[in-house]
Write an enzyme that holds these catalytic residues in place. Structure first.
Site, PDB file in Angstrom:
ATOM      1  N   ARG A  35       0.826  -1.213   0.000  1.00 26.42           N
ATOM      2  CA  ARG A  35       0.000   0.000   0.000  1.00 26.42           C
ATOM      3  C   ARG A  35       0.857   1.258   0.000  1.00 26.42           C
ATOM      4  NH1 ARG A  35      -3.044  -3.497   2.951  1.00 26.42           N
ATOM      5  NH2 ARG A  35      -1.816  -3.030   4.804  1.00 26.42           N
TER       6      ARG A  35
ATOM      7  N   GLU B  80       4.878  -9.981  15.953  1.00 26.75           N
ATOM      8  CA  GLU B  80       4.310 -10.555  17.181  1.00 26.75           C
ATOM      9  C   GLU B  80       4.739 -12.027  17.289  1.00 26.75           C
ATOM     10  OE1 GLU B  80       0.145  -9.913  17.281  1.00 26.75           O
ATOM     11  OE2 GLU B  80      -0.078 -10.780  19.284  1.00 26.75           O
TER      12      GLU B  80
END
Ligand code: AMP
Length: 176
Positions: A64, A101
């Site tokens: 993006r 994560e």
């Protein structure tokens, strides 16, 4: 100067709960892109205070980020430099890994993408934890870029991504 306000951009950003996984509030920027006035306004805001010719290159991050960085580069008459996921760029690359994560991610840039001392902006769609931007900045520094600033369309302030890019001037248009 932009005739579009940050508030108008904020109102067009669509929040999609639980995408791509439960608990994530995904900020969907496609309604901004689809509106000619808002898209142009977003680019005006992202490039505010820079005159055409004052920046040598704009770095954008897969995928993006490419949309905003490439449009900003055209507006400022600057070159465009892609940072991509590892394995996608065809020529010789430098690479940088960062923690997610769970696990790690690696991004890459062509070794000759930025000339030492070049005046460079990093433009991206969204600052979350800052891992991706910090990796892109490490690559830019490795090539000797003179990093002017980092500009984000969106910043998720509660994730404190700025702490991962200390010492680099950073501005965001819409802050949550
Ligand atoms: P980060 O490395 O955590 O700063 O996130 C890097 C990229 O992940 C951003 O540039 C976005 O493209 C994407 N991203 C992370 N969180 C979100 C979110 N809540 N909504 C939309 N995109 C996101």
């Amino acid at each position: 100067m932009s005739t579009v306000t940050a508030l108008e951009i904020e109102q067009a950003i669509r929040n999609v709960p639980d995408f791509p996984k439960p608990g994530i509030q995904f900020k969907d920027i496609t309604p901004v892109l689809a509106d000619a006035r808002l898209f142009a306004g977003a680019i005006d805001l992202l490039t505010e205070n820079y005159a055409p010719g004052s920046v040598d290159a704009i770095v954008g991050i897969d995928a993006r980020g490419f949309i905003f960085a490439a449009a900003a580069a055209l507006k400022l008459k600057a070159g465009f430099v892609p940072v991509r996921k590892v394995g996608k760029l065809p020529f010789k690359t430098i690479e940088q890994s960062y923690d997610l994560e769970y696990g790690t991610n690696t991004v890459a840039m062509h070794v000759d993408a930025i000339k030492p001392g070049a005046r460079v902006l990093l433009v991206d769609d969204l600052l979350a934890t800052g891992g991706t931007s910090a990796a892109a900045i490490a690559l830019m520094n490795q090539l000797g870029a003179h990093i002017l600033e980092v500009r984000f369309l969106i910043e998720l302030k509660f994730l404190d991504g700025r702490s991962k890019i200390p010492g680099v001037p950073t501005r965001s248009i819409v802050v949550y």
